[in-house]
Motif scaffolding. Sequence first.
Motif, PDB file in Angstrom:
ATOM      1  N   TRP A 181       6.156  16.838  15.387  1.00 13.53           N
ATOM      2  CA  TRP A 181       7.136  16.915  14.315  1.00 13.53           C
ATOM      3  C   TRP A 181       7.473  18.412  13.704  1.00 13.53           C
ATOM      4  O   TRP A 181       8.091  18.600  13.056  1.00 13.53           O
ATOM      5  CB  TRP A 181       6.928  16.008  12.915  1.00 13.53           C
ATOM      6  CG  TRP A 181       5.498  16.339  12.418  1.00 13.53           C
ATOM      7  CD1 TRP A 181       4.304  16.156  12.744  1.00 13.53           C
ATOM      8  CD2 TRP A 181       5.463  16.961  10.957  1.00 13.53           C
ATOM      9  NE1 TRP A 181       3.304  16.233  11.787  1.00 13.53           N
ATOM     10  CE2 TRP A 181       4.105  17.077  10.828  1.00 13.53           C
ATOM     11  CE3 TRP A 181       6.488  17.692  10.289  1.00 13.53           C
ATOM     12  CZ2 TRP A 181       3.636  17.837   9.632  1.00 13.53           C
ATOM     13  CZ3 TRP A 181       5.816  18.397   9.060  1.00 13.53           C
ATOM     14  CH2 TRP A 181       4.609  18.249   8.974  1.00 13.53           C
ATOM     15  N   THR A 182       6.356  19.302  14.165  1.00 12.55           N
ATOM     16  CA  THR A 182       6.713  20.754  13.803  1.00 12.55           C
ATOM     17  C   THR A 182       7.351  21.418  14.667  1.00 12.55           C
ATOM     18  O   THR A 182       7.340  22.632  14.650  1.00 12.55           O
ATOM     19  CB  THR A 182       5.217  21.293  13.436  1.00 12.55           C
ATOM     20  OG1 THR A 182       4.384  21.214  14.363  1.00 12.55           O
ATOM     21  CG2 THR A 182       4.593  20.495  12.178  1.00 12.55           C
ATOM     22  N   ASN A 183       7.243  20.774  16.198  1.00  7.91           N
ATOM     23  CA  ASN A 183       7.947  21.488  17.101  1.00  7.91           C
ATOM     24  C   ASN A 183       8.727  20.597  18.136  1.00  7.91           C
ATOM     25  O   ASN A 183       8.000  19.808  18.968  1.00  7.91           O
ATOM     26  CB  ASN A 183       6.713  22.236  17.841  1.00  7.91           C
ATOM     27  CG  ASN A 183       7.412  23.192  19.038  1.00  7.91           C
ATOM     28  OD1 ASN A 183       8.555  23.797  18.966  1.00  7.91           O
ATOM     29  ND2 ASN A 183       6.728  23.284  20.181  1.00  7.91           N
ATOM     30  N   HIS A 184       9.960  20.431  17.611  1.00 13.47           N
ATOM     31  CA  HIS A 184      10.919  19.336  18.556  1.00 13.47           C
ATOM     32  C   HIS A 184      10.927  19.364  20.047  1.00 13.47           C
ATOM     33  O   HIS A 184      10.685  18.591  20.626  1.00 13.47           O
ATOM     34  CB  HIS A 184      12.040  18.943  17.925  1.00 13.47           C
ATOM     35  CG  HIS A 184      12.015  18.588  16.484  1.00 13.47           C
ATOM     36  ND1 HIS A 184      13.175  18.689  15.644  1.00 13.47           N
ATOM     37  CD2 HIS A 184      11.080  18.146  15.913  1.00 13.47           C
ATOM     38  CE1 HIS A 184      12.781  18.040  14.443  1.00 13.47           C
ATOM     39  NE2 HIS A 184      11.556  17.930  14.459  1.00 13.47           N
ATOM     40  N   THR A 185      11.255  20.680  20.521  1.00 19.28           N
ATOM     41  CA  THR A 185      11.331  20.716  21.755  1.00 19.28           C
ATOM     42  C   THR A 185      10.900  21.917  22.428  1.00 19.28           C
ATOM     43  O   THR A 185      10.420  22.820  21.540  1.00 19.28           O
ATOM     44  CB  THR A 185      12.936  20.831  22.168  1.00 19.28           C
ATOM     45  OG1 THR A 185      13.512  22.011  21.385  1.00 19.28           O
ATOM     46  CG2 THR A 185      13.544  19.583  21.623  1.00 19.28           C
ATOM     47  N   ASN A 186      10.761  22.145  23.611  1.00 20.92           N
ATOM     48  CA  ASN A 186      10.417  23.336  24.489  1.00 20.92           C
ATOM     49  C   ASN A 186      11.132  23.128  25.810  1.00 20.92           C
ATOM     50  O   ASN A 186      12.126  22.453  25.837  1.00 20.92           O
ATOM     51  CB  ASN A 186       9.063  23.605  24.635  1.00 20.92           C
ATOM     52  CG  ASN A 186       8.179  22.556  25.427  1.00 20.92           C
ATOM     53  OD1 ASN A 186       8.988  21.843  26.335  1.00 20.92           O
ATOM     54  ND2 ASN A 186       7.033  22.346  25.610  1.00 20.92           N
ATOM     55  N   GLY A 187      10.701  24.053  26.872  1.00 17.00           N
ATOM     56  CA  GLY A 187      11.806  23.967  28.002  1.00 17.00           C
ATOM     57  C   GLY A 187      11.689  22.769  28.903  1.00 17.00           C
ATOM     58  O   GLY A 187      12.365  22.530  29.748  1.00 17.00           O
ATOM     59  N   PHE A 188      10.510  21.760  28.351  1.00 15.96           N
ATOM     60  CA  PHE A 188      10.436  20.832  29.277  1.00 15.96           C
ATOM     61  C   PHE A 188      10.123  19.391  28.470  1.00 15.96           C
ATOM     62  O   PHE A 188       9.774  18.359  29.351  1.00 15.96           O
ATOM     63  CB  PHE A 188       9.399  20.759  30.473  1.00 15.96           C
ATOM     64  CG  PHE A 188       8.083  21.292  30.001  1.00 15.96           C
ATOM     65  CD1 PHE A 188       7.129  20.413  29.756  1.00 15.96           C
ATOM     66  CD2 PHE A 188       7.816  22.467  29.763  1.00 15.96           C
ATOM     67  CE1 PHE A 188       5.840  20.322  29.162  1.00 15.96           C
ATOM     68  CE2 PHE A 188       6.368  22.824  29.322  1.00 15.96           C
ATOM     69  CZ  PHE A 188       5.619  21.749  28.977  1.00 15.96           C
ATOM     70  N   ALA A 189      10.156  19.411  27.496  1.00 16.92           N
ATOM     71  CA  ALA A 189       9.565  18.256  26.490  1.00 16.92           C
ATOM     72  C   ALA A 189      10.551  18.129  25.228  1.00 16.92           C
ATOM     73  O   ALA A 189      10.949  18.984  24.803  1.00 16.92           O
ATOM     74  CB  ALA A 189       8.045  18.299  26.057  1.00 16.92           C
ATOM     75  N   ALA A 190      10.692  16.872  24.793  1.00 16.29           N
ATOM     76  CA  ALA A 190      11.363  16.802  23.375  1.00 16.29           C
ATOM     77  C   ALA A 190      10.911  15.554  22.790  1.00 16.29           C
ATOM     78  O   ALA A 190      10.148  14.657  23.441  1.00 16.29           O
ATOM     79  CB  ALA A 190      12.925  16.172  23.903  1.00 16.29           C
ATOM     80  N   TYR A 191      10.900  15.521  21.409  1.00 20.00           N
ATOM     81  CA  TYR A 191      10.319  14.694  20.361  1.00 20.00           C
ATOM     82  C   TYR A 191      11.485  13.839  19.944  1.00 20.00           C
ATOM     83  O   TYR A 191      12.443  14.515  19.624  1.00 20.00           O
ATOM     84  CB  TYR A 191       9.367  15.255  19.475  1.00 20.00           C
ATOM     85  CG  TYR A 191       8.855  14.780  18.436  1.00 20.00           C
ATOM     86  CD1 TYR A 191       7.988  13.533  18.632  1.00 20.00           C
ATOM     87  CD2 TYR A 191       9.141  15.096  16.760  1.00 20.00           C
ATOM     88  CE1 TYR A 191       7.278  12.848  17.441  1.00 20.00           C
ATOM     89  CE2 TYR A 191       8.477  14.187  16.063  1.00 20.00           C
ATOM     90  CZ  TYR A 191       7.969  13.399  16.071  1.00 20.00           C
ATOM     91  OH  TYR A 191       7.291  12.556  15.165  1.00 20.00           O
TER      92      TYR A 191
END
Length: 703
Positions: A515-525
């Motif tokens: 919940w403090t980091n919703h996305t990066n290059g390959f994942a999503a919350y």
Amino acid sequence: MDNLESLVIARRLRVPIDAPAGSGADWGEVAARQLDAALLSVGFKCSAALLERLSRLRGETVVDLGVRILAAVRGLVGDHVQHNAYFIDFPANVPDTLEFWVGLLREALLDPVAAVRLQPPTLDLLTLPGYGRYQHTYADLLAAHAELIPLAGDRVTMLELGGSLESETRELYFSLAGSEVPPAAEDLAALRLLASSCADQPERIPVRENRAVVNEVRLAAGRPLLVDTVTDVLRLACGCSGGDVTLAVPTRFRSLRRAERRALLQALDAVASSAKLGDVPRHREQWKRLGERLHPHEYPQFPRAAQVFEVARGARRAAGFDSRVEAALSAGRTADAVELLENAPGALLRRLDHLLRTGLSATAVLDGAERAVAGASGRVLLSLREHLQNRLAPAAGRVFTNRYGRAWAAPDSRSPLETEVLSRALAILDEEITRRLPDPGELIVDPGVLDVALPLSGKATAPGLGMLPRGSLSAVDGELLRFFVHWRQTERRTDYDLSALMLDAAYDNPTHISWTNHTNGFAAYSGDLTEASGGASEFIDIRLADATQPIVIPQVDIFAGEGFDEAAEAFFGYMTRDAEQKGRPFEPRTVRMKSDLRGSGRIALPLVFLRDDDGGWRVKWLQLYLKGHPGFNQVEGNRVTVSLLARSIVERDYLRVRYLADLLRTKSSSAGHTTYIGLEAPAGLPSGSRVYTPGTLHGLIPA
């Protein structure tokens, strides 16, 4: 009867049918095919034999039975609840974390009522209007997502035709009661239900907790009790009072009827020899409380039972077996300790590593072990075998796990054992284990089951779909990996957070999705939900081909509110699918694993996903819980502990089905039966075949 039927379907994937066939002109065949289609939508299917049997029933009977079957399998896969997501388009259009918070803050400042709550000196972002609660209905979510495109790789779990409900119940009951493996809490609850429903009772029940549950039924029916230690009687008394038969939690004993008191004291008097009185101090307080309910002074005909309570009160001395062994070891009389331990083979083998490091001749210790192995249980032999094979090479750390799955790690400070000593110890164990294994006849082993760990304990493993014992490895197929957690609070506001920790091959350079980091290059919350009065679901989506780190550890943190064992419902699972399939955030036919969360810790670590050198992915079962903090647990705060635990589990050499399969092959003969070991039972096996699948692997553990 519905509870028994659902239990059989969920545990054995078999449908018991007692109903008679209908008339030839009835519409049972149509109803059976409609049921089969409905089952396929949640990833299940009727076998040919089951479909044919259903087709010969009356249509109304098929409909009624179908409703119960669907309810059982939907609960097994987690489709009995509506899985909404905070971000309606998830996994698409998930906002950047900073962008998301700024947007919420902007909306709050434009709302005069909300703006008043945002005044200094503090600003709690979690209390911003709209945060942590669904902003749309489940119907809105469905409308926002395209239909799932079915693919051949979707999970299809076969439901087989069972016998009568009575026969299926009896078979399940005898399987659980006769298991050599300590049971999970759910297994004990199932065993209690089955024991009260089955007329036949097994005579051999090796696990003490199971024996206590069966003894509850025997006591109520006035039948002889299965006890051979004083602690067996204490466990039974706890079970009769609705308490904990594992004796981990103190029981508040109820008032007992005179017939119950007499039966318990009579059983206690029969086993309370001088040698066994040494077990009483271990549970001294519970014995004193039980004595207040049993009134042993009213039964002078049971003098040895009265001595148990004298020991508990301190009026009589009784040196326990363990204390005598410890006294010998403390005084440096290791040879005397080994001689004592030979009277308790299981205790000697559990201490073997320690004894080999005490300075006594390794030959003398191993000679004692060789004499003791014939008297120890098969589970003890296999557990020691697994322990010793991990002493062949230095370990990253030692993992300790209690009966609730609570885990902690520590550096390995033990001195190494000589290779020759380990080789002889392993040879002794292999010879004895092989001797106890049955002749498998024609042995058929599915290669997919070879890396499944042997179930040497079931205490921390909640039953569910696709569950395997801790340490098991299995392949992960699909382009997208999606974790999910669902919970529903009982009374207090409860906030669980699904997170994923990503590490490099050296278990370093951590990054995370939460919940403090919703996305990066390959994942999503999917978005944070902070209360669950009506149930809440969170998801993390990972595109495996794009993952930049080879180790992914999902975890569920209790940020606030009720524990896993307090919530009305809490479960975790994962799905795999291909990108072209689309579909809702939760699609039951893509679920590969689902199980309840119920550990006593505040952080759950169900699995770890590992990328192989060839780019493929595998999953290894952890089934661990960390103590965590009373509240506000976050993935950022436990990265070091999680990394060490995961590494210790991943690098540990678990004893797997492959080991027993190799030993069974040495005993295979042309006897007229077949033994099959696999992830699923195939069609066409000869009648009378012995079949072992993940749900019945405990049957492979020799007595």
